[in-house]
Design an enzyme around this catalytic site. Structure first.
Site, PDB file in Angstrom:
ATOM      1  N   ARG A   1       0.565  -1.307  -0.339  1.00 51.91           N
ATOM      2  CA  ARG A   1      -0.185  -0.119  -0.013  1.00 51.91           C
ATOM      3  C   ARG A   1       0.075   1.295   0.073  1.00 51.91           C
ATOM      4  O   ARG A   1       0.634   2.024   0.559  1.00 51.91           O
ATOM      5  CB  ARG A   1      -1.032   0.105   1.297  1.00 51.91           C
ATOM      6  CG  ARG A   1      -2.120  -0.544   1.261  1.00 51.91           C
ATOM      7  CD  ARG A   1      -2.485  -1.016   2.255  1.00 51.91           C
ATOM      8  NE  ARG A   1      -3.907  -2.202   2.063  1.00 51.91           N
ATOM      9  CZ  ARG A   1      -4.221  -3.486   2.759  1.00 51.91           C
ATOM     10  NH1 ARG A   1      -3.142  -3.577   3.627  1.00 51.91           N
ATOM     11  NH2 ARG A   1      -5.405  -4.382   2.527  1.00 51.91           N
TER      12      ARG A   1
ATOM     13  N   LYS B   1       2.966  11.413 -11.264  1.00 51.46           N
ATOM     14  CA  LYS B   1       2.281  10.467 -11.859  1.00 51.46           C
ATOM     15  C   LYS B   1       2.970   9.240 -11.977  1.00 51.46           C
ATOM     16  O   LYS B   1       4.068   9.173 -13.090  1.00 51.46           O
ATOM     17  CB  LYS B   1       1.924  11.204 -13.682  1.00 51.46           C
ATOM     18  CG  LYS B   1       1.046  12.509 -13.677  1.00 51.46           C
ATOM     19  CD  LYS B   1       0.866  12.457 -15.055  1.00 51.46           C
ATOM     20  CE  LYS B   1      -1.261  13.279 -14.756  1.00 51.46           C
ATOM     21  NZ  LYS B   1      -0.673  13.954 -16.444  1.00 51.46           N
TER      22      LYS B   1
ATOM     23  N   GLU C   1       9.519  17.166 -25.517  1.00 52.77           N
ATOM     24  CA  GLU C   1       8.134  17.771 -23.878  1.00 52.77           C
ATOM     25  C   GLU C   1       9.170  19.056 -23.766  1.00 52.77           C
ATOM     26  O   GLU C   1       8.480  20.078 -23.489  1.00 52.77           O
ATOM     27  CB  GLU C   1       8.464  16.297 -22.704  1.00 52.77           C
ATOM     28  CG  GLU C   1       8.464  15.321 -22.675  1.00 52.77           C
ATOM     29  CD  GLU C   1       6.841  15.891 -22.695  1.00 52.77           C
ATOM     30  OE1 GLU C   1       6.529  16.389 -21.682  1.00 52.77           O
ATOM     31  OE2 GLU C   1       6.086  14.189 -23.044  1.00 52.77           O
TER      32      GLU C   1
ATOM     33  N   LYS D   1       7.133  22.650 -14.041  1.00 47.03           N
ATOM     34  CA  LYS D   1       6.322  21.723 -14.326  1.00 47.03           C
ATOM     35  C   LYS D   1       6.300  21.485 -12.318  1.00 47.03           C
ATOM     36  O   LYS D   1       5.618  21.535 -12.017  1.00 47.03           O
ATOM     37  CB  LYS D   1       6.868  20.502 -14.220  1.00 47.03           C
ATOM     38  CG  LYS D   1       5.742  19.187 -14.089  1.00 47.03           C
ATOM     39  CD  LYS D   1       6.354  17.580 -15.104  1.00 47.03           C
ATOM     40  CE  LYS D   1       5.061  17.411 -14.191  1.00 47.03           C
ATOM     41  NZ  LYS D   1       5.501  15.345 -15.209  1.00 47.03           N
TER      42      LYS D   1
ATOM     43  N   GLU E   1      -4.621  16.805 -11.748  1.00 47.30           N
ATOM     44  CA  GLU E   1      -4.608  17.483 -13.006  1.00 47.30           C
ATOM     45  C   GLU E   1      -6.295  17.383 -13.509  1.00 47.30           C
ATOM     46  O   GLU E   1      -6.861  17.368 -13.579  1.00 47.30           O
ATOM     47  CB  GLU E   1      -4.611  16.344 -13.744  1.00 47.30           C
ATOM     48  CG  GLU E   1      -4.107  16.938 -14.919  1.00 47.30           C
ATOM     49  CD  GLU E   1      -3.871  15.724 -16.358  1.00 47.30           C
ATOM     50  OE1 GLU E   1      -4.287  15.111 -16.826  1.00 47.30           O
ATOM     51  OE2 GLU E   1      -2.658  15.345 -16.344  1.00 47.30           O
TER      52      GLU E   1
ATOM     53  N   ARG F   1      -3.379  21.430 -14.289  1.00 51.56           N
ATOM     54  CA  ARG F   1      -2.112  21.814 -14.397  1.00 51.56           C
ATOM     55  C   ARG F   1      -2.233  20.279 -16.095  1.00 51.56           C
ATOM     56  O   ARG F   1      -1.642  19.909 -17.029  1.00 51.56           O
ATOM     57  CB  ARG F   1      -2.023  19.256 -13.391  1.00 51.56           C
ATOM     58  CG  ARG F   1      -1.008  18.848 -14.122  1.00 51.56           C
ATOM     59  CD  ARG F   1      -0.445  17.601 -12.676  1.00 51.56           C
ATOM     60  NE  ARG F   1       0.501  16.853 -12.975  1.00 51.56           N
ATOM     61  CZ  ARG F   1       0.987  15.745 -12.521  1.00 51.56           C
ATOM     62  NH1 ARG F   1       0.795  16.330 -11.326  1.00 51.56           N
ATOM     63  NH2 ARG F   1       1.919  15.283 -12.972  1.00 51.56           N
TER      64      ARG F   1
ATOM     65  N   ASN G   1      -0.528  19.064 -20.494  1.00 49.43           N
ATOM     66  CA  ASN G   1      -0.390  17.771 -21.666  1.00 49.43           C
ATOM     67  C   ASN G   1      -0.979  18.588 -23.397  1.00 49.43           C
ATOM     68  O   ASN G   1      -1.519  17.945 -24.459  1.00 49.43           O
ATOM     69  CB  ASN G   1      -2.281  17.033 -21.402  1.00 49.43           C
ATOM     70  CG  ASN G   1      -1.844  16.564 -20.443  1.00 49.43           C
ATOM     71  OD1 ASN G   1      -0.911  15.716 -20.162  1.00 49.43           O
ATOM     72  ND2 ASN G   1      -2.789  16.366 -19.411  1.00 49.43           N
TER      73      ASN G   1
ATOM     74  N   HIS H   1      -0.601  15.932 -26.614  1.00 49.51           N
ATOM     75  CA  HIS H   1      -0.518  14.700 -26.284  1.00 49.51           C
ATOM     76  C   HIS H   1      -1.523  14.091 -26.740  1.00 49.51           C
ATOM     77  O   HIS H   1      -1.647  12.972 -26.822  1.00 49.51           O
ATOM     78  CB  HIS H   1      -0.317  14.266 -23.865  1.00 49.51           C
ATOM     79  CG  HIS H   1       1.124  14.982 -23.445  1.00 49.51           C
ATOM     80  ND1 HIS H   1       1.601  16.382 -24.175  1.00 49.51           N
ATOM     81  CD2 HIS H   1       1.702  13.849 -23.117  1.00 49.51           C
ATOM     82  CE1 HIS H   1       3.056  16.112 -23.269  1.00 49.51           C
ATOM     83  NE2 HIS H   1       3.249  15.008 -22.973  1.00 49.51           N
TER      84      HIS H   1
ATOM     85  N   HIS I   1      -0.349  10.898 -27.804  1.00 55.80           N
ATOM     86  CA  HIS I   1      -0.777   9.654 -27.506  1.00 55.80           C
ATOM     87  C   HIS I   1      -0.928   8.396 -29.044  1.00 55.80           C
ATOM     88  O   HIS I   1      -0.834   7.101 -28.216  1.00 55.80           O
ATOM     89  CB  HIS I   1      -1.719   9.523 -25.775  1.00 55.80           C
ATOM     90  CG  HIS I   1      -0.616  10.288 -24.751  1.00 55.80           C
ATOM     91  ND1 HIS I   1      -1.083  10.553 -23.863  1.00 55.80           N
ATOM     92  CD2 HIS I   1       0.957   9.942 -24.986  1.00 55.80           C
ATOM     93  CE1 HIS I   1      -0.098  10.644 -23.037  1.00 55.80           C
ATOM     94  NE2 HIS I   1       0.849  10.311 -23.958  1.00 55.80           N
TER      95      HIS I   1
ATOM     96  N   HIS J   1       7.813   9.173 -27.890  1.00 57.14           N
ATOM     97  CA  HIS J   1       6.880   9.757 -26.825  1.00 57.14           C
ATOM     98  C   HIS J   1       7.558  10.878 -27.298  1.00 57.14           C
ATOM     99  O   HIS J   1       6.478  12.011 -27.887  1.00 57.14           O
ATOM    100  CB  HIS J   1       7.331   9.339 -25.742  1.00 57.14           C
ATOM    101  CG  HIS J   1       6.403  10.320 -24.737  1.00 57.14           C
ATOM    102  ND1 HIS J   1       5.003  10.546 -24.651  1.00 57.14           N
ATOM    103  CD2 HIS J   1       6.483  11.439 -24.186  1.00 57.14           C
ATOM    104  CE1 HIS J   1       4.052  11.268 -24.163  1.00 57.14           C
ATOM    105  NE2 HIS J   1       4.922  12.090 -23.755  1.00 57.14           N
TER     106      HIS J   1
END
Length: 387
Positions: A140, A162, A204, A247, A257, A261, A265, A268, A272, A284
């Site tokens: 956990r 993330k 990026e 960031k 997000e 935030r 993206n 993206h 993606h 990427h």
């Protein structure tokens, strides 16, 4: 640095106000010089002669031979038995799956890690995402220290919490937000990267130039400044830290997000989809660059961009060794489908999507963008005009 960052000679420290709070430390030699590495590991993981904490290193088949031994030696130098073991996964996006995640979790259990122990994610974005998720799930949740070794991981994926693996339906669909205990950035490790990976990281960084007016001139200077050196340049420490600073400020304002935030993206949603459609033959960063270009080209055709913005993006991508469109070798491959319909179907699995549309990051001026909700029909039209 900004007012919450601290600067010493050749060293930067940026505080991230997310989760319990942590620091990004950036300095040449932080990983490649044994003394600096040991000091940093001891400081962040609270390791010393009397410590009984054990640390597992998760890395991949490319990075492991270069740096895993150094990290293991530094851990053992701090406390005997501190290095619990090294778990190595095959390099590349195909390892970012639930099956590999479970294998890593089983390996952590076989090493008999407890809830007071920790994981080090030593590698690029795939390792950082997967090891971070494994640490968040194991018992956990145990601590995870991120040591990014790729440019993309340094400026983007290692910061912000993330963690995820891919599903067949799309990228990063299985994951949680789980902030690391710290991030160690050593630009010296970038010298071992192949050009493709340097270009990937630039994708990026160029994204940051599209959403932050302070980063844009730094990117223009390093990519378009005309140093005369051939090939794709490595960014300097100032630019790396400027990207991280953007960031960490956005993450501090919106950790999960739900608002600003989403700006991170930019490129993206389409990117993606393109990356998945290529079956990960595109990096990427290359896919994100294509995603940004698709949007800008569509907006430019509609007269919704300031003059020169599309041309600047194309010049930056070219200088970074990134394509502005689907490469011909992929576009002409009959096994791959980059049609607007196929890309839209993939985009519908985007984490930001809903039944009526998706949150899209729209460039509005040089170095500025906004979050705009668009319908699926509008997105399909933009993809069609922008390809």
């Amino acid at each position: 640095m900004t007012e919450t960052g601290k600067t010493t000679e050749k060293r930067r420290v940026l505080d991230v106000a997310a989760g319990a709070g942590y620091r990004v430390e950036a300095a040449p030699g932080l990983v490649t010089e044994p003394r600096l590495l040991a000091e940093a590991l001891g400081r962040v993981l609270k390791l010393g002669r009397d410590s009984e904490r054990r640390v597992a290193v998760v890395t991949d088949s490319n990075v492991g031979p270069l740096y895993a031994g150094r990290v293991a030696a530094a851990l053992e130098g701090l406390a005997h038995g501190a290095h619990a073991g090294t778990i190595t996964i095959p390099a590349g996006e195909p390892s970012k799956t639930p099956a590999v995640l479970v294998r890593v979790l089983e390996d952590l259990a076989a090493l008999r890690l407890t809830r007071s122990d920790a994981v080090i994610a030593l590698g690029g974005g795939v390792v950082g995402d997967l090891a971070g998720l494994a640490a968040a799930l194991y018992m956990r949740g145990i601590e995870c220290l991120q040591i990014p070794t790729s440019l993309l991981a340094m400026v983007d994926s290692s910061v912000g919490g993330k963690t995820a693996v891919d599903l067949e339906a799309g990228k990063n669909l299985m994951g949680v937000f789980s902030q690391p205990v710290g991030v160690l950035v050593d630009p010296e490790v970038l010298k071992t990267l192949p050009v493709r990976e340097v270009s990937c990281g630039w994708g990026e960084i160029i994204k940051y130039a599209g959403i932050d007016e302070a980063v844009r001139p730094l990117v223009r200077r390093e990519l378009l400044g005309g140093s005369g050196e051939a090939g794709v340049p490595l960014p300097g420490l100032d630019l790396i830290c400027a990207a991280i600073d953007v960031k960490r400020r956005i993450v501090a304002a919106d950790e999960k997000e739900s608002g600003c935030r989403k700006l991170l993206n930019y490129g993206h949603t389409v990117g993606h989809a393109v990356e998945t459609a290529s079956r990960y033959r595109l990096s990427h960063g290359a896919a994100v660059g294509i995603g940004m270009h698709v949007l800008m080209k569509a907006l430019d055709a509609a007269g919704a961009l300031e003059p020169g913005m599309l041309g600047e993006l194309e010049a930056l991508l070219a200088a970074a060794g990134l394509p502005v469109g689907i490469p011909a070798a992929l576009h002409d491959d009959p096994a791959l489908d980059f049609s607007p319909e196929a890309l839209l179907a993939l985009a519908r699995h985007d984490k930001k999507s809903a039944a009526d549309g998706v949150s899209l990051i729209i460039p509005t001026a040089p170095g500025r963008a906004e979050i705009r909700r668009v319908s699926w029909r509008t997105l399909e039209d933009m993809i069609r005009r922008g390809l």
